[in-house]
Write an enzyme that holds these catalytic residues in place. Structure first.
Site, PDB file in Angstrom:
ATOM      1  N   ASN A   1      31.945  31.717  26.580  1.00  0.00           N
ATOM      2  CA  ASN A   1      32.420  30.935  27.720  1.00  0.00           C
ATOM      3  C   ASN A   1      33.463  31.746  28.476  1.00  0.00           C
ATOM      4  O   ASN A   1      34.227  32.499  27.877  1.00  0.00           O
ATOM      5  CB  ASN A   1      33.068  29.644  27.184  1.00  0.00           C
ATOM      6  CG  ASN A   1      33.645  28.777  28.294  1.00  0.00           C
ATOM      7  OD1 ASN A   1      33.008  28.555  29.324  1.00  0.00           O
ATOM      8  ND2 ASN A   1      34.867  28.289  28.089  1.00  0.00           N
TER       9      ASN A   1
ATOM     10  N   HIS B   1      36.787  31.288  30.813  1.00  0.00           N
ATOM     11  CA  HIS B   1      37.779  30.251  31.124  1.00  0.00           C
ATOM     12  C   HIS B   1      38.904  30.851  31.977  1.00  0.00           C
ATOM     13  O   HIS B   1      39.399  31.944  31.661  1.00  0.00           O
ATOM     14  CB  HIS B   1      38.348  29.672  29.819  1.00  0.00           C
ATOM     15  CG  HIS B   1      39.291  28.541  30.063  1.00  0.00           C
ATOM     16  ND1 HIS B   1      38.853  27.275  30.401  1.00  0.00           N
ATOM     17  CD2 HIS B   1      40.647  28.491  30.075  1.00  0.00           C
ATOM     18  CE1 HIS B   1      39.892  26.493  30.590  1.00  0.00           C
ATOM     19  NE2 HIS B   1      41.001  27.201  30.405  1.00  0.00           N
TER      20      HIS B   1
HETATM   21  C1  GAR Z   1      35.264  29.419  36.950  1.00  0.00           C
HETATM   22  O1  GAR Z   1      36.577  29.632  37.391  1.00  0.00           O
HETATM   23  C2  GAR Z   1      35.234  29.252  35.444  1.00  0.00           C
HETATM   24  O2  GAR Z   1      36.136  30.081  34.777  1.00  0.00           O
HETATM   25  C3  GAR Z   1      35.638  27.808  35.310  1.00  0.00           C
HETATM   26  O3  GAR Z   1      34.957  27.151  36.340  1.00  0.00           O
HETATM   27  C4  GAR Z   1      34.747  28.057  37.413  1.00  0.00           C
HETATM   28  C5  GAR Z   1      33.285  28.086  37.717  1.00  0.00           C
HETATM   29  O4  GAR Z   1      33.016  28.856  38.857  1.00  0.00           O
HETATM   30  N1  GAR Z   1      35.295  27.277  34.025  1.00  0.00           N
HETATM   31  C6  GAR Z   1      36.040  26.415  33.370  1.00  0.00           C
HETATM   32  O5  GAR Z   1      37.068  25.953  33.817  1.00  0.00           O
HETATM   33  C7  GAR Z   1      35.506  26.019  32.007  1.00  0.00           C
HETATM   34  N2  GAR Z   1      36.510  25.351  31.245  1.00  0.00           N
HETATM   35  P1  GAR Z   1      31.558  29.373  39.171  1.00  0.00           P
HETATM   36  O6  GAR Z   1      30.631  28.158  39.083  1.00  0.00           O
HETATM   37  O7  GAR Z   1      31.660  29.884  40.587  1.00  0.00           O
HETATM   38  O8  GAR Z   1      31.202  30.423  38.177  1.00  0.00           O
END
Ligand code: GAR
Length: 200
Positions: A107, A109
């Site tokens: 994952n 984060h």
């Molecule tokens: C990203 O910033 C990722 O790190 C975060 O959501 C965003 C998704 O962006 N994930 C989390 O917060 C998981 N806990 P994306 O859809 O453009 O890749």
């Protein structure tokens, strides 16, 4: 060459970073399937554009989480998946999926874990007033953003930052870190000892 499945919920810029890295030969792998819990996720368009098979499993259509995840596992069974990547997947994976792919789910984060797990990590960082945040790629266990850490990148928080500007700056590094971690996995470049990741 590893077979990759990607789970998404939203806009999919991290998925795009993986697709681009594969195209450039920076990841020795292939995305076999992209699964989304959200039918409107822009990530699905990105996958289709790259000719990747997609599967929408709308969470709300299932009576409970167990049934929903059973369905995820059924789809994954169709492919010989080596690595499951959560790229902006906004749900906590249940024990059945985690147990099925031990140390094979990663994952990304947007914080330096174990600080600020869960949703809106960048907002949590701004509200707390930390001077450094960043992003983390980690193996997924049954906890919330709590599995063994593979890679981290620190990003300075500027006094003028708000949630949006910090998120944007961190995101740039996410797009480097996630493909890098996937390639480390593809090359079997790490060992896990006492639940800690050591890069060889
Ligand atoms: C990203 O910033 C990722 O790190 C975060 O959501 C965003 C998704 O962006 N994930 C989390 O917060 C998981 N806990 P994306 O859809 O453009 O890749």
């Amino acid at each position: 060459m590893i077979n990759i499945a990607v789970l998404v919920s939203g806009r999919g810029t991290n998925l795009q970073a993986i697709i681009n890295a594969i195209k450039k030969g920076r990841i020795e792998g292939e995305i076999k399937i992209v699964i989304s819990d959200n039918p409107n996720a822009y990530a699905l368009k990105r996958a289709k554009k790259a000719n990747i098979e997609v599967q929408v499993l709308p969470y709300k259509k299932y009576p409970n989480k167990e049934e929903y995840e059973k369905s995820i596992l059924e789809y994954l069974e169709n492919f010989k998946i080596d690595l499951l990547v959560l790229a902006g997947y906004m749900r906590l994976l249940g024990p059945k999926v985690v147990k099925k792919y031990p140390y094979r789910i990663i994952n990304i984060h947007p914080s330096l874990l174990p600080a600020f797990p869960g949703l809106e990590a960048q907002r949590q960082a701004i509200e707390y007033g930390v001077k450094i945040s960043g992003c983390t790629v980690h193996f997924v266990d049954e906890g919330l953003d709590s599995g063994p850490i593979i890679l981290q990148k620190a990003v300075k928080v500027r006094p003028s930052d708000d949630e949006e500007s910090l998120s944007k700056r961190i995101l740039k590094y996410e797009h480097k870190l996630l493909p890098q971690a996937i390639q480390l996995f593809a090359e079997c470049k790490f060992e896990i000892i006492n639940n800690k990741v050591f890069i060889k």
